[in-house]
Design a protein around this motif. Sequence first.
Motif, PDB file in Angstrom:
ATOM      1  N   UNK A   1       0.710  -1.072  -0.067  1.00 39.78           N
ATOM      2  CA  UNK A   1       0.350   0.029  -0.115  1.00 39.78           C
ATOM      3  C   UNK A   1       1.244   1.117   0.082  1.00 39.78           C
ATOM      4  N   UNK A   2       0.414   1.734  -0.801  1.00 44.99           N
ATOM      5  CA  UNK A   2       1.819   3.031  -0.727  1.00 44.99           C
ATOM      6  C   UNK A   2       0.265   4.820  -0.557  1.00 44.99           C
ATOM      7  N   UNK A   3       1.265   4.940   0.267  1.00 43.31           N
ATOM      8  CA  UNK A   3       0.071   6.283   0.993  1.00 43.31           C
ATOM      9  C   UNK A   3       0.850   7.733   0.603  1.00 43.31           C
ATOM     10  N   UNK A   4       0.098   8.644   0.605  1.00 39.55           N
ATOM     11  CA  UNK A   4       0.186   9.498   0.429  1.00 39.55           C
ATOM     12  C   UNK A   4       1.049  10.123  -0.229  1.00 39.55           C
ATOM     13  N   UNK A   5       2.272  10.191   1.356  1.00 32.25           N
ATOM     14  CA  UNK A   5       3.835  11.194   0.547  1.00 32.25           C
ATOM     15  C   UNK A   5       4.288  10.053  -0.509  1.00 32.25           C
ATOM     16  N   UNK A   6       4.172   9.160  -0.733  1.00 27.94           N
ATOM     17  CA  UNK A   6       5.414   8.078  -0.909  1.00 27.94           C
ATOM     18  C   UNK A   6       4.840   8.439  -2.681  1.00 27.94           C
ATOM     19  N   UNK A   7       3.011   8.624  -2.791  1.00 26.53           N
ATOM     20  CA  UNK A   7       2.351   8.825  -4.232  1.00 26.53           C
ATOM     21  C   UNK A   7       3.403   9.722  -4.720  1.00 26.53           C
ATOM     22  N   UNK A   8       3.285  10.553  -3.743  1.00 27.40           N
ATOM     23  CA  UNK A   8       3.953  11.841  -4.562  1.00 27.40           C
ATOM     24  C   UNK A   8       5.497  12.252  -4.237  1.00 27.40           C
ATOM     25  N   UNK A   9       6.240  11.421  -3.611  1.00 28.39           N
ATOM     26  CA  UNK A   9       7.509  11.476  -4.055  1.00 28.39           C
ATOM     27  C   UNK A   9       7.592  10.854  -5.143  1.00 28.39           C
ATOM     28  N   UNK A  10       7.095   9.715  -5.569  1.00 26.80           N
ATOM     29  CA  UNK A  10       6.773   8.450  -6.835  1.00 26.80           C
ATOM     30  C   UNK A  10       6.574   9.234  -8.234  1.00 26.80           C
ATOM     31  N   UNK A  11       5.288  10.419  -8.151  1.00 28.64           N
ATOM     32  CA  UNK A  11       5.046  11.246  -8.845  1.00 28.64           C
ATOM     33  C   UNK A  11       5.797  12.016  -9.391  1.00 28.64           C
ATOM     34  N   UNK A  12       6.545  12.796  -8.209  1.00 21.79           N
ATOM     35  CA  UNK A  12       7.836  14.098  -8.817  1.00 21.79           C
ATOM     36  C   UNK A  12       8.551  13.059  -9.708  1.00 21.79           C
ATOM     37  N   UNK A  13       8.780  12.344  -9.207  1.00 21.03           N
ATOM     38  CA  UNK A  13      10.359  11.935  -9.569  1.00 21.03           C
ATOM     39  C   UNK A  13       9.969  11.469 -11.121  1.00 21.03           C
ATOM     40  N   UNK A  14       8.937  11.005 -11.118  1.00 28.86           N
ATOM     41  CA  UNK A  14       8.301  10.395 -12.846  1.00 28.86           C
ATOM     42  C   UNK A  14       8.231  11.802 -13.340  1.00 28.86           C
ATOM     43  N   UNK A  15       7.874  13.029 -12.695  1.00 30.00           N
ATOM     44  CA  UNK A  15       7.777  13.538 -13.828  1.00 30.00           C
ATOM     45  C   UNK A  15       8.623  14.645 -14.238  1.00 30.00           C
ATOM     46  N   UNK A  16       9.473  14.453 -12.779  1.00 28.38           N
ATOM     47  CA  UNK A  16      10.451  15.094 -13.329  1.00 28.38           C
ATOM     48  C   UNK A  16      11.481  14.764 -14.401  1.00 28.38           C
ATOM     49  N   UNK A  17      11.317  12.867 -14.486  1.00 27.82           N
ATOM     50  CA  UNK A  17      11.915  12.128 -15.190  1.00 27.82           C
ATOM     51  C   UNK A  17      11.746  12.285 -16.774  1.00 27.82           C
ATOM     52  N   UNK A  18      10.421  12.466 -16.818  1.00 27.26           N
ATOM     53  CA  UNK A  18      10.199  12.971 -17.983  1.00 27.26           C
ATOM     54  C   UNK A  18       9.926  13.762 -18.878  1.00 27.26           C
TER      55      UNK A  18
END
Length: 131
Positions: free
Chosen positions: A1-18
């Motif tokens: 299960x992914x909490x809100x903080x981990x989801x934010x980190x994941x989305x930020x990492x993929x957004x900046x990488x893209x």
Amino acid sequence: VVDANQFTQLATAFGLAALLCLVNFLAGWLTGKLSRSDRRTKLSMLYAIGMHNNGIALLLADSILPADSIVFLPVIAYAMCQHVVAGITDSIVIWCRQEEPTKGCTMEQGSTVIQMTKPASKNDRVTVVPE
């Protein structure tokens, strides 16, 4: 299960990488365009500037901070985005090549002249003109 903080980190990492990956491919395309080189050189610049080997970054992250798995996230996100963007770029390059007007090409080999009516593909029309 992914909490809100981990989801934010994941989305930020993929957004900046893209975003970084798109900027790299755009820089490669622009460099090829501004160099006024032939098609092969332009494509070489596009992929040479757009693609990066980030295996060293993974190795360094693992050796320096082996217990902190969040360090791997941007590197893995960039690797995944890079391959997706490279595939999309390849599709665009192939599509643009099909849209180009046909150009004739003549190749002489000994006493035989071979004339091609469009860029090389499996559906080319080749005419052999003996002398």
